[in-house]
Write a protein that holds these residues in place. Structure first.
Motif, PDB file in Angstrom:
ATOM      1  N   LEU A   8       0.837  -1.202   0.000  1.00  0.00           N
ATOM      2  CA  LEU A   8       0.000   0.000   0.000  1.00  0.00           C
ATOM      3  C   LEU A   8       0.872   1.251   0.000  1.00  0.00           C
ATOM      4  CD1 LEU A   8      -2.767  -1.055   2.526  1.00  0.00           C
ATOM      5  CD2 LEU A   8      -3.067  -0.620   0.088  1.00  0.00           C
ATOM      6  N   THR A   9       0.569   2.155  -0.892  1.00  0.00           N
ATOM      7  CA  THR A   9       1.325   3.399  -1.002  1.00  0.00           C
ATOM      8  C   THR A   9       0.712   4.462  -0.093  1.00  0.00           C
ATOM      9  OG1 THR A   9      -0.056   4.281  -2.780  1.00  0.00           O
ATOM     10  CG2 THR A   9       1.811   2.866  -3.434  1.00  0.00           C
ATOM     11  N   GLU A  10       1.401   5.561   0.036  1.00  0.00           N
ATOM     12  CA  GLU A  10       0.878   6.688   0.815  1.00  0.00           C
ATOM     13  C   GLU A  10      -0.443   7.178   0.208  1.00  0.00           C
ATOM     14  OE1 GLU A  10       0.272   9.206   3.760  1.00  0.00           O
ATOM     15  OE2 GLU A  10       1.930   7.773   3.711  1.00  0.00           O
ATOM     16  N   ARG A  11      -0.506   7.193  -1.101  1.00  0.00           N
ATOM     17  CA  ARG A  11      -1.743   7.596  -1.789  1.00  0.00           C
ATOM     18  C   ARG A  11      -2.884   6.632  -1.458  1.00  0.00           C
ATOM     19  NH1 ARG A  11      -3.641   7.599  -7.760  1.00  0.00           N
ATOM     20  NH2 ARG A  11      -5.113   9.318  -7.709  1.00  0.00           N
ATOM     21  N   ASP A  12      -2.579   5.320  -1.416  1.00  0.00           N
ATOM     22  CA  ASP A  12      -3.580   4.330  -1.029  1.00  0.00           C
ATOM     23  C   ASP A  12      -4.104   4.620   0.374  1.00  0.00           C
ATOM     24  OD1 ASP A  12      -3.365   2.836  -3.414  1.00  0.00           O
ATOM     25  OD2 ASP A  12      -1.738   1.606  -2.588  1.00  0.00           O
ATOM     26  N   HIS A  13      -3.189   4.946   1.287  1.00  0.00           N
ATOM     27  CA  HIS A  13      -3.578   5.239   2.672  1.00  0.00           C
ATOM     28  C   HIS A  13      -4.508   6.446   2.726  1.00  0.00           C
ATOM     29  CE1 HIS A  13      -1.089   2.527   5.194  1.00  0.00           C
ATOM     30  NE2 HIS A  13      -0.333   2.486   4.118  1.00  0.00           N
ATOM     31  N   GLN A  14      -4.231   7.458   1.945  1.00  0.00           N
ATOM     32  CA  GLN A  14      -5.038   8.672   1.951  1.00  0.00           C
ATOM     33  C   GLN A  14      -6.446   8.436   1.405  1.00  0.00           C
ATOM     34  OE1 GLN A  14      -2.636  11.388  -0.307  1.00  0.00           O
ATOM     35  NE2 GLN A  14      -1.201  11.736   1.373  1.00  0.00           N
ATOM     36  N   LYS A  15      -6.589   7.475   0.522  1.00  0.00           N
ATOM     37  CA  LYS A  15      -7.879   7.216  -0.118  1.00  0.00           C
ATOM     38  C   LYS A  15      -8.763   6.235   0.669  1.00  0.00           C
ATOM     39  CE  LYS A  15      -7.852   6.763  -4.613  1.00  0.00           C
ATOM     40  NZ  LYS A  15      -7.500   6.221  -5.940  1.00  0.00           N
ATOM     41  N   LEU A  16      -8.233   5.652   1.747  1.00  0.00           N
ATOM     42  CA  LEU A  16      -9.008   4.671   2.500  1.00  0.00           C
ATOM     43  C   LEU A  16     -10.221   5.314   3.160  1.00  0.00           C
ATOM     44  CD1 LEU A  16      -6.168   2.718   4.363  1.00  0.00           C
ATOM     45  CD2 LEU A  16      -7.521   1.902   2.430  1.00  0.00           C
ATOM     46  N   ASP A  17     -11.378   4.650   3.048  1.00  0.00           N
ATOM     47  CA  ASP A  17     -12.534   5.116   3.807  1.00  0.00           C
ATOM     48  C   ASP A  17     -12.375   4.620   5.252  1.00  0.00           C
ATOM     49  OD1 ASP A  17     -13.288   2.410   3.859  1.00  0.00           O
ATOM     50  OD2 ASP A  17     -14.856   2.659   2.358  1.00  0.00           O
ATOM     51  N   TRP A  18     -13.308   4.985   6.119  1.00  0.00           N
ATOM     52  CA  TRP A  18     -13.201   4.643   7.534  1.00  0.00           C
ATOM     53  C   TRP A  18     -13.089   3.137   7.731  1.00  0.00           C
ATOM     54  CZ3 TRP A  18     -16.011   1.690  10.942  1.00  0.00           C
ATOM     55  CH2 TRP A  18     -15.666   1.829  12.289  1.00  0.00           C
ATOM     56  N   HIS A  19     -13.951   2.383   7.072  1.00  0.00           N
ATOM     57  CA  HIS A  19     -13.986   0.932   7.228  1.00  0.00           C
ATOM     58  C   HIS A  19     -12.663   0.294   6.825  1.00  0.00           C
ATOM     59  CE1 HIS A  19     -15.187  -3.164   5.670  1.00  0.00           C
ATOM     60  NE2 HIS A  19     -15.513  -3.237   6.931  1.00  0.00           N
ATOM     61  N   LYS A  20     -12.163   0.649   5.687  1.00  0.00           N
ATOM     62  CA  LYS A  20     -10.907   0.065   5.204  1.00  0.00           C
ATOM     63  C   LYS A  20      -9.726   0.533   6.056  1.00  0.00           C
ATOM     64  CE  LYS A  20     -12.767  -0.552   0.649  1.00  0.00           C
ATOM     65  NZ  LYS A  20     -13.067   0.099  -0.586  1.00  0.00           N
ATOM     66  N   SER A  21      -9.803   1.738   6.553  1.00  0.00           N
ATOM     67  CA  SER A  21      -8.770   2.248   7.453  1.00  0.00           C
ATOM     68  C   SER A  21      -8.728   1.419   8.733  1.00  0.00           C
ATOM     69  CB  SER A  21      -9.051   3.717   7.780  1.00  0.00           C
ATOM     70  OG  SER A  21      -8.170   4.175   8.756  1.00  0.00           O
ATOM     71  N   ARG A  22      -9.888   1.047   9.246  1.00  0.00           N
ATOM     72  CA  ARG A  22      -9.959   0.219  10.458  1.00  0.00           C
ATOM     73  C   ARG A  22      -9.385  -1.177  10.196  1.00  0.00           C
ATOM     74  NH1 ARG A  22      -8.990   2.664  13.985  1.00  0.00           N
ATOM     75  NH2 ARG A  22      -9.573   0.967  15.336  1.00  0.00           N
ATOM     76  N   ILE A  23      -9.653  -1.719   9.023  1.00  0.00           N
ATOM     77  CA  ILE A  23      -9.093  -3.027   8.672  1.00  0.00           C
ATOM     78  C   ILE A  23      -7.567  -2.941   8.649  1.00  0.00           C
ATOM     79  CG2 ILE A  23      -8.852  -4.736   6.816  1.00  0.00           C
ATOM     80  CD1 ILE A  23     -11.818  -4.129   6.127  1.00  0.00           C
ATOM     81  N   LEU A  24      -7.053  -1.891   8.033  1.00  0.00           N
ATOM     82  CA  LEU A  24      -5.601  -1.718   7.960  1.00  0.00           C
ATOM     83  C   LEU A  24      -4.999  -1.512   9.352  1.00  0.00           C
ATOM     84  CD1 LEU A  24      -3.304  -1.693   5.951  1.00  0.00           C
ATOM     85  CD2 LEU A  24      -3.575   0.779   5.790  1.00  0.00           C
ATOM     86  N   TRP A  26      -6.205  -2.743  12.131  1.00  0.00           N
ATOM     87  CA  TRP A  26      -6.241  -4.061  12.754  1.00  0.00           C
ATOM     88  C   TRP A  26      -5.081  -4.919  12.245  1.00  0.00           C
ATOM     89  CZ3 TRP A  26      -7.112  -8.712  10.110  1.00  0.00           C
ATOM     90  CH2 TRP A  26      -7.176  -9.833  10.919  1.00  0.00           C
ATOM     91  N   MET A  27      -4.862  -4.896  10.931  1.00  0.00           N
ATOM     92  CA  MET A  27      -3.772  -5.678  10.348  1.00  0.00           C
ATOM     93  C   MET A  27      -2.432  -5.237  10.937  1.00  0.00           C
ATOM     94  SD  MET A  27      -5.082  -5.906   6.354  1.00  0.00           S
ATOM     95  CE  MET A  27      -3.441  -6.027   5.723  1.00  0.00           C
ATOM     96  N   SER A  28      -2.233  -3.931  11.042  1.00  0.00           N
ATOM     97  CA  SER A  28      -0.979  -3.403  11.594  1.00  0.00           C
ATOM     98  C   SER A  28      -0.796  -3.840  13.044  1.00  0.00           C
ATOM     99  CB  SER A  28      -0.968  -1.874  11.513  1.00  0.00           C
ATOM    100  OG  SER A  28      -0.991  -1.454  10.178  1.00  0.00           O
ATOM    101  N   ASN A  29      -1.880  -3.845  13.794  1.00  0.00           N
ATOM    102  CA  ASN A  29      -1.806  -4.264  15.187  1.00  0.00           C
ATOM    103  C   ASN A  29      -1.439  -5.743  15.288  1.00  0.00           C
ATOM    104  OD1 ASN A  29      -2.214  -3.921  18.083  1.00  0.00           O
ATOM    105  ND2 ASN A  29      -3.992  -5.226  17.774  1.00  0.00           N
ATOM    106  N   VAL A  30      -2.073  -6.584  14.485  1.00  0.00           N
ATOM    107  CA  VAL A  30      -1.763  -8.023  14.497  1.00  0.00           C
ATOM    108  C   VAL A  30      -0.295  -8.236  14.144  1.00  0.00           C
ATOM    109  CG1 VAL A  30      -2.190 -10.216  13.323  1.00  0.00           C
ATOM    110  CG2 VAL A  30      -4.115  -8.793  14.033  1.00  0.00           C
ATOM    111  N   LEU A  31       0.188  -7.537  13.135  1.00  0.00           N
ATOM    112  CA  LEU A  31       1.589  -7.681  12.740  1.00  0.00           C
ATOM    113  C   LEU A  31       2.540  -7.214  13.837  1.00  0.00           C
ATOM    114  CD1 LEU A  31       1.313  -6.514   9.027  1.00  0.00           C
ATOM    115  CD2 LEU A  31       1.828  -8.836   9.825  1.00  0.00           C
TER     116      LEU A  31
END
Length: 144
Positions: A8-24, A26-31
């Motif tokens: 995921l690029t910085e641009r991808d991060h900026q375009k995330l909606d709330w739901h997808k941001s929460r998924i990311l 969660w993924m970061s926390n698990v990692l």
């Protein structure tokens, strides 16, 4: 998760909606917890696994759940980028319907859940129950 996060690029991060941001998140926390060796299920050395390791495991797995897991994994990056809708991925080739048709196991789990809720409701007759569901409603039907 590790590979998806890295792609995921910085641009991808900026375009995330709330739901997808929460998924990311969660993924970061698990990692992070896994890297620290503190995850209750995931082993730290699993982070060193390759795509080939995952494919080998998926080939040994059987059942509709393995197919669903593979399809979600293959489409997770596209989902986070807004290129696909995960529900459509799971509906392709009737995969989601096949998982619902595995009714014998689902009914057994729901019956067990219903028995537990019955005992709790008997013990606490004035309790309030909030049910949040996103599936077929089979669990709540059994409970009610």
């Amino acid at each position: 998760m590790k590979n998806i996060s890295a792609q995921l690029t910085e641009r991808d991060h900026q375009k995330l909606d709330w739901h997808k941001s929460r998924i990311l998140t969660w993924m970061s926390n698990v990692l992070s917890v896994t890297r620290a060796g503190n995850h209750p299920i995931r082993k730290k050395e699993w982070l060193d696994g390759t795509e080939e390791d995952i494919q080998r495991l998926l080939k040994r797995a059987s059942g509709i759940e393995a197919i669903m897991l593979q399809n979600v994994g293959e489409n997770l990056l596209s989902f986070l980028r807004g290129e696909v809708i995960m529900l459509e991925v799971l509906q392709k080739d009737d995969i989601l319907d096949q998982s619902y048709k595995n009714a014998a196991e689902t009914m057994a789990m729901n019956t067990h859940l219903g028995d537990i809720i019955k005992q709790i409701a008997f013990r606490f007759p004035r309790m309030k129950i909030l049910e949040l569901g996103t599936g077929t409603g089979s669990a709540i039907n059994t409970v009610l």
